[in-house]
Design a protein around this motif. Structure first.
Motif, PDB file in Angstrom:
ATOM      1  N   ALA A 163     -16.735   5.888  12.271  1.00  0.00           N
ATOM      2  CA  ALA A 163     -16.423   7.320  12.262  1.00  0.00           C
ATOM      3  C   ALA A 163     -17.699   8.139  12.378  1.00  0.00           C
ATOM      4  CB  ALA A 163     -15.663   7.694  10.994  1.00  0.00           C
ATOM      5  N   LEU A 164     -18.746   7.724  11.687  1.00  0.00           N
ATOM      6  CA  LEU A 164     -20.019   8.431  11.777  1.00  0.00           C
ATOM      7  C   LEU A 164     -20.597   8.351  13.189  1.00  0.00           C
ATOM      8  CD1 LEU A 164     -21.660   7.357   8.409  1.00  0.00           C
ATOM      9  CD2 LEU A 164     -20.871   9.639   9.026  1.00  0.00           C
ATOM     10  N   ILE A 165     -20.540   7.180  13.784  1.00  0.00           N
ATOM     11  CA  ILE A 165     -21.070   7.009  15.141  1.00  0.00           C
ATOM     12  C   ILE A 165     -20.293   7.870  16.127  1.00  0.00           C
ATOM     13  CG2 ILE A 165     -21.293   5.360  17.027  1.00  0.00           C
ATOM     14  CD1 ILE A 165     -21.954   3.247  14.850  1.00  0.00           C
ATOM     15  N   PHE A 166     -18.970   7.864  16.024  1.00  0.00           N
ATOM     16  CA  PHE A 166     -18.161   8.663  16.940  1.00  0.00           C
ATOM     17  C   PHE A 166     -18.420  10.158  16.741  1.00  0.00           C
ATOM     18  CE2 PHE A 166     -14.693   5.173  16.890  1.00  0.00           C
ATOM     19  CZ  PHE A 166     -15.429   4.418  17.778  1.00  0.00           C
ATOM     20  N   GLY A 167     -18.428  10.591  15.484  1.00  0.00           N
ATOM     21  CA  GLY A 167     -18.585  12.011  15.201  1.00  0.00           C
ATOM     22  C   GLY A 167     -19.941  12.566  15.595  1.00  0.00           C
ATOM     23  N   LEU A 168     -20.976  11.747  15.521  1.00  0.00           N
ATOM     24  CA  LEU A 168     -22.322  12.205  15.851  1.00  0.00           C
ATOM     25  C   LEU A 168     -22.696  12.015  17.319  1.00  0.00           C
ATOM     26  CD1 LEU A 168     -24.207  10.948  12.668  1.00  0.00           C
ATOM     27  CD2 LEU A 168     -23.538  13.303  13.226  1.00  0.00           C
ATOM     28  N   MET A 169     -21.817  11.394  18.086  1.00  0.00           N
ATOM     29  CA  MET A 169     -22.106  11.158  19.500  1.00  0.00           C
ATOM     30  C   MET A 169     -22.081  12.482  20.265  1.00  0.00           C
ATOM     31  SD  MET A 169     -20.186   8.417  21.995  1.00  0.00           S
ATOM     32  CE  MET A 169     -20.469   7.040  20.906  1.00  0.00           C
ATOM     33  N   ALA A 170     -23.044  12.650  21.145  1.00  0.00           N
ATOM     34  CA  ALA A 170     -23.111  13.859  21.970  1.00  0.00           C
ATOM     35  C   ALA A 170     -21.872  13.942  22.867  1.00  0.00           C
ATOM     36  CB  ALA A 170     -24.376  13.832  22.818  1.00  0.00           C
ATOM     37  N   PRO A 171     -21.375  15.156  23.102  1.00  0.00           N
ATOM     38  CA  PRO A 171     -20.170  15.301  23.925  1.00  0.00           C
ATOM     39  C   PRO A 171     -20.307  14.672  25.314  1.00  0.00           C
ATOM     40  CG  PRO A 171     -20.669  17.371  22.840  1.00  0.00           C
ATOM     41  CD  PRO A 171     -21.810  16.444  22.547  1.00  0.00           C
ATOM     42  N   GLU A 172     -21.467  14.806  25.927  1.00  0.00           N
ATOM     43  CA  GLU A 172     -21.664  14.232  27.261  1.00  0.00           C
ATOM     44  C   GLU A 172     -21.573  12.711  27.215  1.00  0.00           C
ATOM     45  OE1 GLU A 172     -24.022  16.288  25.824  1.00  0.00           O
ATOM     46  OE2 GLU A 172     -23.238  18.110  26.748  1.00  0.00           O
ATOM     47  N   LYS A 173     -22.201  12.136  26.198  1.00  0.00           N
ATOM     48  CA  LYS A 173     -22.166  10.679  26.071  1.00  0.00           C
ATOM     49  C   LYS A 173     -20.746  10.208  25.759  1.00  0.00           C
ATOM     50  CE  LYS A 173     -24.411   6.828  23.783  1.00  0.00           C
ATOM     51  NZ  LYS A 173     -25.365   6.393  22.772  1.00  0.00           N
ATOM     52  N   TRP A 174     -20.023  10.936  24.894  1.00  0.00           N
ATOM     53  CA  TRP A 174     -18.644  10.587  24.558  1.00  0.00           C
ATOM     54  C   TRP A 174     -17.768  10.573  25.808  1.00  0.00           C
ATOM     55  CZ3 TRP A 174     -15.812   8.681  20.676  1.00  0.00           C
ATOM     56  CH2 TRP A 174     -14.432   8.770  20.792  1.00  0.00           C
ATOM     57  N   ASN A 175     -17.853  11.648  26.556  1.00  0.00           N
ATOM     58  CA  ASN A 175     -17.010  11.754  27.747  1.00  0.00           C
ATOM     59  C   ASN A 175     -17.396  10.741  28.813  1.00  0.00           C
ATOM     60  OD1 ASN A 175     -15.259  13.800  26.869  1.00  0.00           O
ATOM     61  ND2 ASN A 175     -16.806  15.345  27.285  1.00  0.00           N
ATOM     62  N   THR A 176     -18.678  10.436  28.918  1.00  0.00           N
ATOM     63  CA  THR A 176     -19.105   9.430  29.880  1.00  0.00           C
ATOM     64  C   THR A 176     -18.568   8.056  29.505  1.00  0.00           C
ATOM     65  OG1 THR A 176     -21.112  10.676  30.356  1.00  0.00           O
ATOM     66  CG2 THR A 176     -21.108   8.346  30.958  1.00  0.00           C
ATOM     67  N   LYS A 177     -18.565   7.769  28.203  1.00  0.00           N
ATOM     68  CA  LYS A 177     -18.155   6.441  27.741  1.00  0.00           C
ATOM     69  C   LYS A 177     -16.638   6.284  27.666  1.00  0.00           C
ATOM     70  CE  LYS A 177     -19.162   3.049  24.196  1.00  0.00           C
ATOM     71  NZ  LYS A 177     -20.030   2.696  23.086  1.00  0.00           N
ATOM     72  N   PHE A 178     -15.945   7.268  27.107  1.00  0.00           N
ATOM     73  CA  PHE A 178     -14.516   7.114  26.832  1.00  0.00           C
ATOM     74  C   PHE A 178     -13.611   7.924  27.766  1.00  0.00           C
ATOM     75  CE2 PHE A 178     -16.524   6.085  22.721  1.00  0.00           C
ATOM     76  CZ  PHE A 178     -16.095   4.782  22.617  1.00  0.00           C
ATOM     77  N   ASN A 179     -14.156   8.878  28.481  1.00  0.00           N
ATOM     78  CA  ASN A 179     -13.391   9.678  29.433  1.00  0.00           C
ATOM     79  C   ASN A 179     -14.115   9.716  30.777  1.00  0.00           C
ATOM     80  OD1 ASN A 179     -11.476  10.437  27.415  1.00  0.00           O
ATOM     81  ND2 ASN A 179     -12.916  11.973  26.671  1.00  0.00           N
ATOM     82  N   PRO A 180     -14.305   8.565  31.397  1.00  0.00           N
ATOM     83  CA  PRO A 180     -15.111   8.545  32.628  1.00  0.00           C
ATOM     84  C   PRO A 180     -14.496   9.308  33.790  1.00  0.00           C
ATOM     85  CG  PRO A 180     -14.093   6.404  32.254  1.00  0.00           C
ATOM     86  CD  PRO A 180     -13.785   7.250  31.059  1.00  0.00           C
ATOM     87  N   ALA A 181     -13.195   9.489  33.792  1.00  0.00           N
ATOM     88  CA  ALA A 181     -12.552  10.203  34.903  1.00  0.00           C
ATOM     89  C   ALA A 181     -12.691  11.712  34.756  1.00  0.00           C
ATOM     90  CB  ALA A 181     -11.077   9.820  34.979  1.00  0.00           C
ATOM     91  N   GLY A 182     -12.984  12.184  33.537  1.00  0.00           N
ATOM     92  CA  GLY A 182     -13.092  13.619  33.307  1.00  0.00           C
ATOM     93  C   GLY A 182     -14.514  14.114  33.467  1.00  0.00           C
ATOM     94  N   ALA A 183     -14.662  15.419  33.294  1.00  0.00           N
ATOM     95  CA  ALA A 183     -15.983  16.035  33.371  1.00  0.00           C
ATOM     96  C   ALA A 183     -16.804  15.669  32.143  1.00  0.00           C
ATOM     97  CB  ALA A 183     -15.837  17.552  33.469  1.00  0.00           C
ATOM     98  N   SER A 184     -18.117  15.672  32.286  1.00  0.00           N
ATOM     99  CA  SER A 184     -18.976  15.288  31.155  1.00  0.00           C
ATOM    100  C   SER A 184     -18.975  16.339  30.056  1.00  0.00           C
ATOM    101  CB  SER A 184     -20.409  15.037  31.629  1.00  0.00           C
ATOM    102  OG  SER A 184     -20.967  16.237  32.120  1.00  0.00           O
ATOM    103  N   ASP A 185     -18.525  17.555  30.353  1.00  0.00           N
ATOM    104  CA  ASP A 185     -18.462  18.596  29.330  1.00  0.00           C
ATOM    105  C   ASP A 185     -17.021  18.918  28.924  1.00  0.00           C
ATOM    106  OD1 ASP A 185     -17.787  19.721  31.724  1.00  0.00           O
ATOM    107  OD2 ASP A 185     -18.867  21.597  31.358  1.00  0.00           O
ATOM    108  N   ALA A 186     -16.120  17.956  29.054  1.00  0.00           N
ATOM    109  CA  ALA A 186     -14.703  18.153  28.725  1.00  0.00           C
ATOM    110  C   ALA A 186     -14.548  18.433  27.231  1.00  0.00           C
ATOM    111  CB  ALA A 186     -13.895  16.930  29.120  1.00  0.00           C
TER     112      ALA A 186
END
Length: 148
Positions: free
Chosen positions: A77-100
């Motif tokens: 939970a700490l790792i997920f919550g502290l992850m930068a939005p761009e990195k989160w979207n790149t890793k878990f939402n690759p089809a979406g925009a990096s600033d989703a």
């Protein structure tokens, strides 16, 4: 779109059961299924303490597994919550925009972080304290038997 806040709360509340892994990677995730084993063994250790008492040696080993499982979920939970939005979207939402918006941090995410830090650290310390206390008490009892 995988939501970072939901993933953080799932890791905190359902981390010992691997719910965050199933949310992010699907039911075919082997690591998600492996989260259940130490949780079940830890619960079995608690059941052994209720049945056999605190002198049961296996419970000293099994109960900290539950604590470590809860701590691993809190750490996720700490790792997920502290992850930068761009990195989160790149890793878990690759089809979406990096600033989703799914990767954005909000107050609910911060709440998950605070709860995860509080409960995770407390659980880890309590698990280690229980195990080490019972182990050292056992060592003292055995030393007393030898000295008599």
């Amino acid at each position: 779109m995988k939501n970072k806040t939901l993933a953080a709360w799932l890791a905190f509340l359902g981390g010992p059961l691997g719910l965050h892994r199933f949310y992010l990677r699907g039911l075919g995730d082997i690591w998600g299924w492996l989260f259940i084993l130490p949780t079940a063994l830890g619960l079995y250790g608690i059941q052994r303490v209720h049945t056999l008492g605190l002198d049961d040696h296996w419970s000293w080993v099994l109960i900290p597994l539950l604590g470590l499982s809860i701590t691993a979920g809190a750490l996720s939970a700490l790792i997920f919550g502290l992850m930068a939005p761009e990195k989160w979207n790149t890793k878990f939402n690759p089809a979406g925009a990096s600033d989703a918006a799914a990767g954005e941090t909000n107050w609910l995410t911060v709440g998950a972080l605070v709860c995860a830090l509080l409960i995770g650290a407390g659980t880890l310390m309590a698990s280690l304290a229980f195990s080490f206390q019972r182990y050292f008490e056992y060592q003292i009892e055995e030393a007393q038997k030898i000295s008599q």
